[in-house]
Design a protein around this motif. Structure first.
Motif, PDB file in Angstrom:
ATOM      1  N   PRO A  24      30.823 -46.712  18.943  1.00  0.00           N
ATOM      2  CA  PRO A  24      31.547 -45.899  19.926  1.00  0.00           C
ATOM      3  C   PRO A  24      31.199 -46.337  21.351  1.00  0.00           C
ATOM      4  CG  PRO A  24      30.485 -44.518  18.257  1.00  0.00           C
ATOM      5  CD  PRO A  24      29.966 -45.908  18.067  1.00  0.00           C
ATOM      6  N   PRO A  25      32.161 -46.328  22.253  1.00  0.00           N
ATOM      7  CA  PRO A  25      31.914 -46.820  23.621  1.00  0.00           C
ATOM      8  C   PRO A  25      30.872 -45.997  24.362  1.00  0.00           C
ATOM      9  CG  PRO A  25      34.087 -45.809  23.445  1.00  0.00           C
ATOM     10  CD  PRO A  25      33.581 -45.970  22.061  1.00  0.00           C
ATOM     11  N   GLU A  26      30.719 -44.712  24.004  1.00  0.00           N
ATOM     12  CA  GLU A  26      29.757 -43.881  24.731  1.00  0.00           C
ATOM     13  C   GLU A  26      28.313 -44.299  24.482  1.00  0.00           C
ATOM     14  OE1 GLU A  26      31.220 -41.426  21.110  1.00  0.00           O
ATOM     15  OE2 GLU A  26      32.083 -42.751  22.643  1.00  0.00           O
ATOM     16  N   ARG A  27      28.079 -45.175  23.519  1.00  0.00           N
ATOM     17  CA  ARG A  27      26.718 -45.649  23.269  1.00  0.00           C
ATOM     18  C   ARG A  27      26.354 -46.864  24.122  1.00  0.00           C
ATOM     19  NH1 ARG A  27      25.789 -46.915  17.289  1.00  0.00           N
ATOM     20  NH2 ARG A  27      23.788 -47.506  18.199  1.00  0.00           N
ATOM     21  N   VAL A  28      27.310 -47.445  24.822  1.00  0.00           N
ATOM     22  CA  VAL A  28      27.059 -48.644  25.636  1.00  0.00           C
ATOM     23  C   VAL A  28      26.830 -48.229  27.080  1.00  0.00           C
ATOM     24  CG1 VAL A  28      27.980 -50.843  26.436  1.00  0.00           C
ATOM     25  CG2 VAL A  28      28.446 -50.067  24.096  1.00  0.00           C
ATOM     26  N   ARG A  29      25.672 -48.576  27.609  1.00  0.00           N
ATOM     27  CA  ARG A  29      25.360 -48.244  29.000  1.00  0.00           C
ATOM     28  C   ARG A  29      26.117 -49.175  29.945  1.00  0.00           C
ATOM     29  NH1 ARG A  29      21.400 -43.905  29.642  1.00  0.00           N
ATOM     30  NH2 ARG A  29      21.343 -44.718  31.768  1.00  0.00           N
ATOM     31  N   ALA A  30      26.739 -48.593  30.961  1.00  0.00           N
ATOM     32  CA  ALA A  30      27.493 -49.391  31.929  1.00  0.00           C
ATOM     33  C   ALA A  30      26.600 -49.956  33.021  1.00  0.00           C
ATOM     34  CB  ALA A  30      28.602 -48.547  32.552  1.00  0.00           C
ATOM     35  N   ARG A  31      25.432 -49.330  33.224  1.00  0.00           N
ATOM     36  CA  ARG A  31      24.474 -49.805  34.222  1.00  0.00           C
ATOM     37  C   ARG A  31      23.114 -49.946  33.570  1.00  0.00           C
ATOM     38  NH1 ARG A  31      25.947 -45.964  39.455  1.00  0.00           N
ATOM     39  NH2 ARG A  31      28.126 -46.616  39.665  1.00  0.00           N
ATOM     40  N   PRO A  32      22.515 -51.098  33.679  1.00  0.00           N
ATOM     41  CA  PRO A  32      23.036 -52.312  34.314  1.00  0.00           C
ATOM     42  C   PRO A  32      24.262 -52.862  33.573  1.00  0.00           C
ATOM     43  CG  PRO A  32      21.065 -52.809  33.079  1.00  0.00           C
ATOM     44  CD  PRO A  32      21.185 -51.324  33.071  1.00  0.00           C
TER      45      PRO A  32
END
Length: 231
Positions: A24-32
């Motif tokens: 799921p995309p919510e598990r991928v941190r956008a920062r960094p």
């Protein structure tokens, strides 16, 4: 130490999620920014936010840990620790233990066992993310895990040198035992986990594990809803 092959470039977020195992995309941190994360980011986020992240291809992936899954991991660790108290073979580690399996790859098994032969003079590592490949890695499956993600993890574990992997499925109260990415056996709900050559003498009936962990309200509710739907 085994090294990861350089990942192919991705063009879209969909490509990235697919590479990581259709998570799921919510598990991928956008920062960094994905592709630029480091081990220090893993350490900093846990210290700052109390969140556990794995590091994969320069991407921070949040570890999925539900309440019941954490309880199962704790109970399994309890039984392993009790066994190791009588059979001094090594140490057991819980889900806060970050491990560098390969350069650029940090994973956090829910439970793992590492034999004493990997600790010179039986001294434990001082660094927060040591170069350490366990002999046994255990993953307790959560709703946020996918089959593709677990296939990727299995491949990484065995390439790194893990000898045995247990996948515990709370939904069915069963387990899958892997001795390679493709060599597996299913332990039914009334079956028994055994340590084999990795933990000789260890055995744990799944009924004992789940009974000690207690009932999962969500699971019981889903079963009632399913049964009511059949009426």
């Amino acid at each position: 130490m085994t090294k990861l092959a350089a990942p192919a470039p991705v063009q879209t977020i969909a490509d990235l999620l697919k590479r990581l195992g259709d998570i799921p995309p919510e598990r991928v941190r956008a920062r960094p920014y994905p592709g630029t994360a480091t081990e220090q980011d893993v350490i900093d986020i846990e210290a700052r936010e109390g969140r556990l992240c794995e590091l994969v291809d320069g991407v921070l992936v949040e570890k999925t840990v539900g309440y019941y899954e954490a309880r199962l991991a704790t109970i399994l660790g309890y039984f392993l620790e009790h066994f190791l108290g009588e059979h001094d073979l090594g140490i057991v580690l819980g889900a806060d233990g970050t491990l560098r399996l390969m350069p650029g790859l940090v994973r956090i098994p829910d439970v793992c066992f590492t034999s004493w032969r990997k600790f010179p003079q039986r001294e434990l590592p001082a660094e927060p993310i040591p170069d350490l490949v366990p002999d046994l890695a255990v993953e307790v499956l959560s709703e946020g895990n996918t089959e593709a993600e677990m296939r990727r993890k299995l491949g990484e574990y065995f390439r790194a040198g893990v000898r045995l992997v247990w996948l515990i499925d709370p939904a069915t109260r069963t387990a899958r035992v892997h001795r390679s990415p493709t060599k597996k056996a299913t332990v039914p709900a009334d079956g028994t986990l055994v340590g084999g050559p990795v933990l000789p003498g260890f055995s744990l009936p799944l009924t004992t594990l789940f009974a000690r962990a207690g009932k999962q309200a969500r699971r019981e509710q889903k079963l009632r809803q399913k049964n009511n739907g059949k009426k």
